[in-house]
Design a protein around this motif. Structure first.
Motif, short mmCIF file in Angstrom:
data_model
loop_
_atom_site.label_atom_id
_atom_site.label_comp_id
_atom_site.label_asym_id
_atom_site.label_seq_id
_atom_site.Cartn_x
_atom_site.Cartn_y
_atom_site.Cartn_z
N ALA A 11 0.85 -1.21 0.00
CA ALA A 11 0.00 0.00 0.00
C ALA A 11 0.88 1.25 0.00
O ALA A 11 0.61 2.23 -0.71
CB ALA A 11 -0.92 -0.02 1.22
N ARG A 12 1.97 1.22 0.77
CA ARG A 12 2.89 2.37 0.81
C ARG A 12 3.56 2.57 -0.56
O ARG A 12 3.73 3.69 -1.03
CB ARG A 12 3.94 2.18 1.91
CG ARG A 12 3.37 2.27 3.33
CD ARG A 12 4.49 2.32 4.38
NE ARG A 12 5.21 1.06 4.53
CZ ARG A 12 4.89 0.10 5.39
NH1 ARG A 12 3.84 0.24 6.18
NH2 ARG A 12 5.59 -1.01 5.48
N SER A 13 3.92 1.44 -1.20
CA SER A 13 4.56 1.55 -2.53
C SER A 13 3.59 2.14 -3.55
O SER A 13 3.96 2.98 -4.37
CB SER A 13 5.05 0.18 -3.02
OG SER A 13 6.10 -0.26 -2.21
N HIS A 14 2.32 1.69 -3.50
CA HIS A 14 1.30 2.26 -4.41
C HIS A 14 1.24 3.77 -4.24
O HIS A 14 1.19 4.51 -5.22
CB HIS A 14 -0.07 1.65 -4.11
CG HIS A 14 -0.34 0.36 -4.84
ND1 HIS A 14 -0.60 0.31 -6.19
CD2 HIS A 14 -0.38 -0.91 -4.40
CE1 HIS A 14 -0.80 -0.95 -6.55
NE2 HIS A 14 -0.67 -1.72 -5.48
N ASP A 15 1.25 4.22 -2.98
CA ASP A 15 1.17 5.68 -2.72
C ASP A 15 2.38 6.41 -3.29
O ASP A 15 2.25 7.42 -3.96
CB ASP A 15 1.12 5.95 -1.21
CG ASP A 15 -0.26 5.64 -0.66
OD1 ASP A 15 -1.18 5.42 -1.47
OD2 ASP A 15 -0.40 5.60 0.58
N ARG A 16 3.57 5.90 -2.97
CA ARG A 16 4.79 6.61 -3.40
C ARG A 16 4.94 6.60 -4.91
O ARG A 16 5.38 7.58 -5.50
CB ARG A 16 6.02 5.99 -2.74
CG ARG A 16 6.14 6.29 -1.26
CD ARG A 16 7.48 5.84 -0.71
NE ARG A 16 7.59 4.40 -0.67
CZ ARG A 16 7.54 3.67 0.44
NH1 ARG A 16 7.40 4.24 1.61
NH2 ARG A 16 7.66 2.37 0.39
N LEU A 17 4.57 5.48 -5.52
CA LEU A 17 4.73 5.36 -6.98
C LEU A 17 3.59 6.04 -7.74
O LEU A 17 3.66 6.20 -8.96
CB LEU A 17 4.81 3.88 -7.40
CG LEU A 17 6.11 3.17 -7.00
CD1 LEU A 17 5.97 1.66 -7.13
CD2 LEU A 17 7.28 3.66 -7.85
N LYS A 18 2.54 6.40 -7.00
CA LYS A 18 1.36 7.07 -7.59
C LYS A 18 0.76 6.25 -8.73
O LYS A 18 0.46 6.76 -9.80
CB LYS A 18 1.75 8.47 -8.09
CG LYS A 18 2.25 9.39 -6.99
CD LYS A 18 2.49 10.77 -7.50
CE LYS A 18 2.99 11.68 -6.40
NZ LYS A 18 3.73 12.80 -6.87
N ARG A 19 0.69 4.93 -8.51
CA ARG A 19 0.11 4.02 -9.51
C ARG A 19 -0.94 3.16 -8.85
O ARG A 19 -0.69 2.59 -7.79
CB ARG A 19 1.19 3.09 -10.08
CG ARG A 19 2.13 3.79 -11.01
CD ARG A 19 3.22 2.89 -11.51
NE ARG A 19 4.13 3.77 -12.23
CZ ARG A 19 4.40 3.70 -13.53
NH1 ARG A 19 3.90 2.74 -14.26
NH2 ARG A 19 5.18 4.58 -14.10
N GLU A 20 -2.07 3.03 -9.51
CA GLU A 20 -3.09 2.12 -8.99
C GLU A 20 -2.67 0.68 -9.23
O GLU A 20 -2.99 -0.22 -8.46
CB GLU A 20 -4.43 2.39 -9.68
CG GLU A 20 -5.10 3.62 -9.12
CD GLU A 20 -6.37 3.96 -9.83
OE1 GLU A 20 -6.95 3.07 -10.50
OE2 GLU A 20 -6.79 5.12 -9.73
N THR A 21 -1.98 0.47 -10.34
CA THR A 21 -1.48 -0.86 -10.65
C THR A 21 0.03 -0.78 -10.78
O THR A 21 0.54 0.03 -11.55
CB THR A 21 -2.06 -1.36 -11.99
OG1 THR A 21 -3.48 -1.32 -11.90
CG2 THR A 21 -1.63 -2.77 -12.30
N ILE A 22 0.73 -1.61 -10.02
CA ILE A 22 2.20 -1.68 -10.16
C ILE A 22 2.50 -2.84 -11.10
O ILE A 22 1.92 -3.92 -10.98
CB ILE A 22 2.88 -1.88 -8.80
CG1 ILE A 22 2.57 -0.67 -7.88
CG2 ILE A 22 4.38 -2.05 -8.96
CD1 ILE A 22 3.12 -0.79 -6.47
N ASP A 23 3.40 -2.60 -12.05
CA ASP A 23 3.63 -3.61 -13.08
C ASP A 23 4.18 -4.91 -12.50
O ASP A 23 3.67 -5.98 -12.78
CB ASP A 23 4.56 -3.03 -14.16
CG ASP A 23 3.94 -1.80 -14.77
OD1 ASP A 23 3.09 -1.96 -15.64
OD2 ASP A 23 4.25 -0.67 -14.31
N VAL A 24 5.24 -4.79 -11.70
CA VAL A 24 5.83 -6.01 -11.13
C VAL A 24 6.26 -5.77 -9.69
O VAL A 24 6.90 -4.76 -9.39
CB VAL A 24 7.07 -6.46 -11.95
CG1 VAL A 24 7.72 -7.69 -11.32
CG2 VAL A 24 6.72 -6.75 -13.40
N VAL A 25 5.90 -6.71 -8.82
CA VAL A 25 6.39 -6.69 -7.43
C VAL A 25 7.23 -7.95 -7.22
O VAL A 25 6.78 -9.07 -7.52
CB VAL A 25 5.23 -6.63 -6.42
CG1 VAL A 25 5.75 -6.87 -5.00
CG2 VAL A 25 4.53 -5.29 -6.50
#
Ligand SMILES: NC(=O)c1ccc[n+]([C@@H]2O[C@H](COP(=O)([O-])OP(=O)(O)OC[C@H]3O[C@@H](n4cnc5c(N)ncnc54)[C@H](OP(=O)(O)O)[C@@H]3O)[C@@H](O)[C@H]2O)c1
Length: 312
Positions: free
Chosen positions: A103-117
């Motif tokens: 959830a923190r990464s979504h916020d910082r990256l400003k992306r609803e969908t992250i391509d790869v985790v």
């Protein structure tokens, strides 16, 4: 910038991607603050679409940099989770922890969908028994991430990741550290797993600019990586790589990068540049193709390296 299909995830990404560990200042020493944004912008201008980071790099600052700077429509982001820096510093791959971290990464990256985790250097047991992979599969199913995978610190972990059908594998791959990927190449190709090749310059060694007595500042991770004798030996082995330079292959760093990309199971080579100049150099020296290294060099290379004591 040439592109490649990113394994079975199906999207197309630049064959060169930008890694951000070096930019965080935590790996090799400080980087000028003003340079950071310019490097990310320049990468986009040069055609880089894929950006690699981790939630811990710069305590989240590198994810934030990418969130603030990248064009959402034309770029993809790979981030890594599972390292806790706050005391007691540790690895943590419990689903409950990963959920908050994501959830923190979504916020910082400003992306609803992250391509790869990716799971950031987990042990084999985490992949076989823990609840991290079921969690990532659920996130993928829910559309919050496109794909998941493992950043592997050893061949055993890479194998365990393939056993679990990871979409993406990140691992060290360069002229001096090639065996693990070569042994797994058939499985990777059969399963259409995406591969992020990192440390393509062996942390700068393969650039070929160091004297045998090279030393590093204490805050540079390389000060603890090699003993003086091990470094001298490694530098002597570079003689094998020097033979790759010639014709369109202008430099040793270019040869090293071209070697990585001449392997078709590699989806993208993660660059660890720390300045705009370094980025421009690598993009220029990888050439525009077709082909990366002459056939005669590729066929002679295993023998050259073997004579220098390197197993491919
Ligand atoms: N566990 C993991 O998941 C993991 C581990 C390692 C790395 N990574 C990722 O992969 C990225 C790259 O890894 P790495 O740092 O090991 O990469 P690398 O490419 O092998 O080494 C980077 C170093 O190479 C030198 N360099 C880069 N471009 C150069 C150029 N044009 N000319 C001369 N020297 C050049 C720089 O050294 P100087 O500082 O001396 O200039 C730089 O610090 C990292 O940023 C990180 O995002 C992930």
């Amino acid at each position: 910038m040439r592109t490649r299909r990113f394994g079975r995830l199906g999207f197309v990404a630049s064959e060169l991607s930008l890694g951000t560990w070096g930019l965080s200042g935590e790996a090799y020493g400080a980087v000028y603050e003003t340079e950071l944004e310019r490097i990310v912008e320049l990468a986009q201008e040069l055609g880089v679409t894929l950006f690699e980071t981790a939630d811990v790099y710069g305590g989240g600052a590198m994810e934030k940099l990418l969130g603030d700077t990248l064009d959402l429509r034309t770029t993809q982001v790979v981030t890594k989770l599972g390292t806790v820096r706050e005391a007691p510093a540790r690895k943590c791959f419990d689903a409950a922890y990963l959920k908050d971290a994501l959830a923190r990464s979504h916020d910082r990256l400003k992306r609803e969908t992250i391509d790869v985790v990716l799971l950031h250097n987990p042990g084999v047991q985490v992949l076989r028994e823990g609840d991290a992979i079921p969690f990532l599969r659920e996130e993928q199913h829910a559309g919050r991430i496109v794909g998941w995978g493992v950043s592997a610190g050893s061949p055993e972990v890479a194998r365990a990741a393939l056993d679990q059908s990871a979409d993406v594998l990140e691992l060290a791959y360069n002229l001096f550290t090639a065996k693990a990927l070569h042994e797994l190449a058939d499985r990777i190709a059969q399963t259409d797993t995406a591969v992020l090749a990192r440390s393509v310059l062996a942390h700068g060694l393969l650039v070929g600019h160091w004297s045998p007595n090279k030393t590093f500042f204490p805050h540079d991770h390389r000060s603890a990586r090699w003993t003086p004798d091990a470094l001298k030996y490694r530098i002597s082995q570079l003689q094998a790589v020097r033979q790759m330079v010639g014709g369109e292959v202008l430099t040793m760093r270019g040869a090293a990068l071209r070697f990585v990309l001449s392997n078709q199971v590699v989806s993208s080579a993660v660059l660890g540049v720390r300045s705009q100049t370094q980025l421009r150099q690598l993009v220029r020296e990888v050439g525009e193709g077709p082909g990366y290294l002459p056939d005669d060099v590729l066929s002679a290379l295993p023998e050259w390296l073997q004579k220098a004591g390197v197993e491919l």
